[in-house]
Design a protein around this motif. Structure first.
Motif, mmCIF file in Angstrom:
data_model
loop_
_atom_site.group_PDB
_atom_site.id
_atom_site.type_symbol
_atom_site.label_atom_id
_atom_site.label_comp_id
_atom_site.label_asym_id
_atom_site.label_seq_id
_atom_site.Cartn_x
_atom_site.Cartn_y
_atom_site.Cartn_z
ATOM 1 N N ALA A 41 -11.189 -7.383 11.619
ATOM 2 C CA ALA A 41 -12.428 -6.616 11.442
ATOM 3 C C ALA A 41 -12.029 -5.199 11.070
ATOM 4 C CB ALA A 41 -13.245 -6.642 12.730
ATOM 5 N N VAL A 42 -12.080 -4.898 9.793
ATOM 6 C CA VAL A 42 -11.563 -3.625 9.280
ATOM 7 C C VAL A 42 -12.664 -2.577 9.377
ATOM 8 C CG1 VAL A 42 -10.359 -2.498 7.393
ATOM 9 C CG2 VAL A 42 -10.100 -4.963 7.729
ATOM 10 N N ASN A 43 -12.556 -1.742 10.385
ATOM 11 C CA ASN A 43 -13.615 -0.783 10.704
ATOM 12 C C ASN A 43 -13.483 0.544 9.971
ATOM 13 O OD1 ASN A 43 -11.293 -0.811 12.635
ATOM 14 N ND2 ASN A 43 -12.164 1.179 13.192
ATOM 15 N N GLY A 44 -12.329 0.786 9.332
ATOM 16 C CA GLY A 44 -12.132 2.056 8.636
ATOM 17 C C GLY A 44 -10.942 1.970 7.714
ATOM 18 N N VAL A 45 -10.226 3.068 7.555
ATOM 19 C CA VAL A 45 -9.086 3.124 6.644
ATOM 20 C C VAL A 45 -8.007 2.132 7.075
ATOM 21 C CG1 VAL A 45 -7.227 4.570 5.752
ATOM 22 C CG2 VAL A 45 -9.523 5.527 6.065
ATOM 23 N N ALA A 46 -7.519 1.351 6.110
ATOM 24 C CA ALA A 46 -6.382 0.455 6.315
ATOM 25 C C ALA A 46 -5.323 0.863 5.304
ATOM 26 C CB ALA A 46 -6.780 -1.001 6.133
ATOM 27 N N ALA A 47 -4.262 1.524 5.783
ATOM 28 C CA ALA A 47 -3.242 2.056 4.884
ATOM 29 C C ALA A 47 -1.869 1.530 5.270
ATOM 30 C CB ALA A 47 -3.241 3.583 4.934
ATOM 31 N N GLY A 48 -0.994 1.370 4.289
ATOM 32 C CA GLY A 48 0.364 0.937 4.566
ATOM 33 C C GLY A 48 0.395 -0.348 5.358
ATOM 34 N N ALA A 49 1.128 -0.326 6.480
ATOM 35 C CA ALA A 49 1.220 -1.520 7.317
ATOM 36 C C ALA A 49 -0.130 -1.920 7.893
ATOM 37 C CB ALA A 49 2.218 -1.282 8.453
ATOM 38 N N PHE A 62 -2.889 -1.921 6.110
ATOM 39 C CA PHE A 62 -3.380 -2.765 5.019
ATOM 40 C C PHE A 62 -2.755 -4.155 5.164
ATOM 41 C CE2 PHE A 62 -4.173 -2.442 0.104
ATOM 42 C CZ PHE A 62 -4.757 -3.695 0.104
ATOM 43 N N SER A 63 -1.439 -4.188 5.395
ATOM 44 C CA SER A 63 -0.741 -5.466 5.537
ATOM 45 C C SER A 63 -1.310 -6.271 6.705
ATOM 46 C CB SER A 63 0.761 -5.224 5.759
ATOM 47 O OG SER A 63 1.319 -4.437 4.740
ATOM 48 N N LEU A 64 -1.517 -5.630 7.847
ATOM 49 C CA LEU A 64 -2.084 -6.315 9.013
ATOM 50 C C LEU A 64 -3.464 -6.885 8.705
ATOM 51 C CD1 LEU A 64 -1.243 -4.078 12.113
ATOM 52 C CD2 LEU A 64 -0.462 -6.415 11.683
ATOM 53 N N ALA A 65 -4.277 -6.111 8.012
ATOM 54 C CA ALA A 65 -5.623 -6.578 7.689
ATOM 55 C C ALA A 65 -5.576 -7.855 6.861
ATOM 56 C CB ALA A 65 -6.393 -5.495 6.943
ATOM 57 N N MET A 66 -4.616 -7.943 5.936
ATOM 58 C CA MET A 66 -4.523 -9.096 5.046
ATOM 59 C C MET A 66 -4.036 -10.354 5.750
ATOM 60 S SD MET A 66 -5.791 -8.048 2.243
ATOM 61 C CE MET A 66 -6.860 -7.063 3.307
ATOM 62 N N ALA A 67 -3.492 -10.203 6.960
ATOM 63 C CA ALA A 67 -3.000 -11.360 7.706
ATOM 64 C C ALA A 67 -4.124 -12.191 8.297
ATOM 65 C CB ALA A 67 -2.062 -10.899 8.825
ATOM 66 N N GLY A 68 -5.349 -11.708 8.219
ATOM 67 C CA GLY A 68 -6.471 -12.438 8.813
ATOM 68 C C GLY A 68 -6.777 -13.735 8.081
ATOM 69 N N ASP A 69 -7.176 -14.742 8.850
ATOM 70 C CA ASP A 69 -7.704 -15.962 8.237
ATOM 71 C C ASP A 69 -9.088 -15.701 7.671
ATOM 72 O OD1 ASP A 69 -5.533 -17.786 9.037
ATOM 73 O OD2 ASP A 69 -6.230 -17.350 11.068
ATOM 74 N N LEU A 70 -9.767 -14.735 8.242
ATOM 75 C CA LEU A 70 -11.035 -14.237 7.718
ATOM 76 C C LEU A 70 -10.983 -12.722 7.826
ATOM 77 C CD1 LEU A 70 -13.656 -15.722 6.681
ATOM 78 C CD2 LEU A 70 -14.716 -14.958 8.795
ATOM 79 N N GLU A 93 -14.689 -2.629 -3.801
ATOM 80 C CA GLU A 93 -13.653 -2.986 -4.771
ATOM 81 C C GLU A 93 -12.702 -4.031 -4.199
ATOM 82 O OE1 GLU A 93 -13.037 1.100 -7.332
ATOM 83 O OE2 GLU A 93 -12.267 1.013 -5.269
ATOM 84 N N ALA A 94 -12.338 -3.877 -2.932
ATOM 85 C CA ALA A 94 -11.445 -4.848 -2.297
ATOM 86 C C ALA A 94 -12.085 -6.229 -2.248
ATOM 87 C CB ALA A 94 -11.070 -4.383 -0.897
ATOM 88 N N LEU A 95 -13.382 -6.277 -2.011
ATOM 89 C CA LEU A 95 -14.102 -7.551 -2.027
ATOM 90 C C LEU A 95 -14.086 -8.147 -3.426
ATOM 91 C CD1 LEU A 95 -15.950 -9.593 -0.490
ATOM 92 C CD2 LEU A 95 -17.888 -8.191 -1.245
ATOM 93 N N ASP A 96 -14.337 -7.318 -4.423
ATOM 94 C CA ASP A 96 -14.361 -7.784 -5.812
ATOM 95 C C ASP A 96 -12.985 -8.287 -6.247
ATOM 96 O OD1 ASP A 96 -15.694 -7.952 -8.510
ATOM 97 O OD2 ASP A 96 -14.135 -6.498 -9.004
ATOM 98 N N TRP A 97 -11.914 -7.683 -5.738
ATOM 99 C CA TRP A 97 -10.563 -8.098 -6.083
ATOM 100 C C TRP A 97 -10.147 -9.388 -5.378
ATOM 101 C CZ3 TRP A 97 -6.029 -4.299 -7.102
ATOM 102 C CH2 TRP A 97 -6.397 -3.399 -8.101
ATOM 103 N N GLY A 98 -10.870 -9.796 -4.364
ATOM 104 C CA GLY A 98 -10.516 -11.009 -3.635
ATOM 105 C C GLY A 98 -9.671 -10.771 -2.406
ATOM 106 N N LEU A 99 -9.623 -9.520 -1.925
ATOM 107 C CA LEU A 99 -8.855 -9.199 -0.729
ATOM 108 C C LEU A 99 -9.636 -9.460 0.557
ATOM 109 C CD1 LEU A 99 -7.304 -5.859 -2.003
ATOM 110 C CD2 LEU A 99 -5.999 -7.895 -1.354
ATOM 111 N N PRO A 134 0.452 -10.842 -3.461
ATOM 112 C CA PRO A 134 0.541 -11.621 -4.696
ATOM 113 C C PRO A 134 -0.207 -12.952 -4.611
ATOM 114 C CG PRO A 134 2.692 -10.768 -4.070
ATOM 115 C CD PRO A 134 1.779 -10.539 -2.908
ATOM 116 N N ARG A 135 -0.248 -13.543 -3.430
ATOM 117 C CA ARG A 135 -0.961 -14.806 -3.268
ATOM 118 C C ARG A 135 -2.471 -14.608 -3.322
ATOM 119 N NH1 ARG A 135 3.883 -15.321 -1.137
ATOM 120 N NH2 ARG A 135 4.844 -17.381 -0.853
ATOM 121 N N LEU A 136 -2.925 -13.460 -2.874
ATOM 122 C CA LEU A 136 -4.360 -13.206 -2.837
ATOM 123 C C LEU A 136 -4.902 -12.707 -4.172
ATOM 124 C CD1 LEU A 136 -4.594 -11.402 0.619
ATOM 125 C CD2 LEU A 136 -5.536 -13.646 0.075
ATOM 126 N N ILE A 137 -4.170 -11.809 -4.831
ATOM 127 C CA ILE A 137 -4.727 -11.135 -6.009
ATOM 128 C C ILE A 137 -3.827 -11.201 -7.236
ATOM 129 C CG2 ILE A 137 -6.152 -9.574 -4.632
ATOM 130 C CD1 ILE A 137 -4.034 -7.407 -5.049
#
Length: 268
Positions: free
Chosen positions: A106-114, A116-124, A175-181, A153-156
């Motif tokens: 649940a990304v409540n604000g800025v996700a930067a660097g690691a 960002f990486s942690l956020a992408m590890a979600g199944d949802l 934009e992140a939603l539109d990119w498929g992240l 690379p697997r996501l986008i």
């Protein structure tokens, strides 16, 4: 799981909510936070009753990434500092990725660097409409970690991943939603309620089925078609023979809502 200093953990039945809790440091990842996140992820992976884990941040940030002040303070020992930190964070991401429970970030604000990486590890991955995403590594003379070069690379695809990693461009939630992240974006005020509703929905679902989906997707890009067909056949047989599978089939045939238990999904 109540002895942590840099995270909070709330458990409600088959749902656990983990909150990164260094708001004064933008939830930056220092040694203590990395160690505690690795520990709690391991606990979650070992808990057969857990069906859903929610990971979010406190304050305005989801996570600003590695704590650069802590890196600077390490001086000539920065390599040792980062080795310990990345070992713990890698353990966390691996545990979250391989556990039977679903991970909702649940990304409540800025996700930067690691972060960002942690956020992408979600199944949802669900983000507030005020959230933003940036790699930011090369700006500080660093390279990506915590699974960024695996997930992105697997996501986008490669080209968009190169764009993010080399230019450090900032993506809005839209934009992140539109990119498929992301899976969805909701108003910031609705994020917690939306994620809680999703968590309850998954908690009422089949742990066996969801865990099998996670395991199948985790290896799909490294298997041949025939290997994946064999794995799928093994998994659906295992699911059909499980209490969840028998309950699900009976409920479907009798047009009723299934009552899935909390039995462990098992290992393949």
């Amino acid at each position: 799981m109540n002895e942590f200093r840099t995270i909070t953990v709330d458990r409600s039945g088959p749902v656990a909510r983990i909150t990164l809790n260094r708001p004064e440091a933008a939830n930056g990842l220092d040694r203590e936070l990395g160690r505690e996140l690795g520990q709690v992820a391991s606990y979650c992976a070992d808990d057969p009753e857990l069906k859903v884990v929610v990971l979010t941040g406190s304050g305005r940030f989801f996570c600003a990434g590695g704590d650069l002040k802590a890196m600077a303070a390490a001086g000539t020992d920065v390599g040792e500092h980062l080795k310990a930190l990345t070992d713990d964070l890698n353990d966390a991401v691996s545990s979250f990725g391989r556990m039977d429970a679903l991970l909702i970030t649940a990304v409540n604000g800025v996700a930067a660097g690691a972060g960002f990486s942690l956020a992408m590890a979600g199944d949802l991955v669900v983000a507030a409409d005020t959230a933003s995403f940036t790699m930011a590594y090369t700006r500080a003379g660093l390279s990506p970690d915590v699974g960024a070069s695996y997930y992105l690379p697997r996501l986008i695809g490669l080209r968009r991943t190169q764009d993010l990693m080399f230019t450090n461009r900032v993506l809005s939630a839209a934009e992140a939603l539109d990119w498929g992240l992301l899976h969805r974006v909701v108003p910031a005020a609705d994020l917690a309620a939306t994620v809680d509703e999703l968590a309850e929905t998954f908690a009422a679902g089949s742990q066996v089925a969801n865990a099998n989906v996670k395991k199948l997707l985790l290896v799909s890009s490294s298997h041949t078609l025939e290997e994946q067909l064999t794995r799928e056949a093994s998994f659906i047989i295992h699911a059909a023979e499980s209490p969840d599978g028998r309950e699900g089939i009976d409920a479907f045939l009798n047009k009723r809502t299934p009552n899935f238990g909390h039995s462990a999904a098992g290992r393949h």
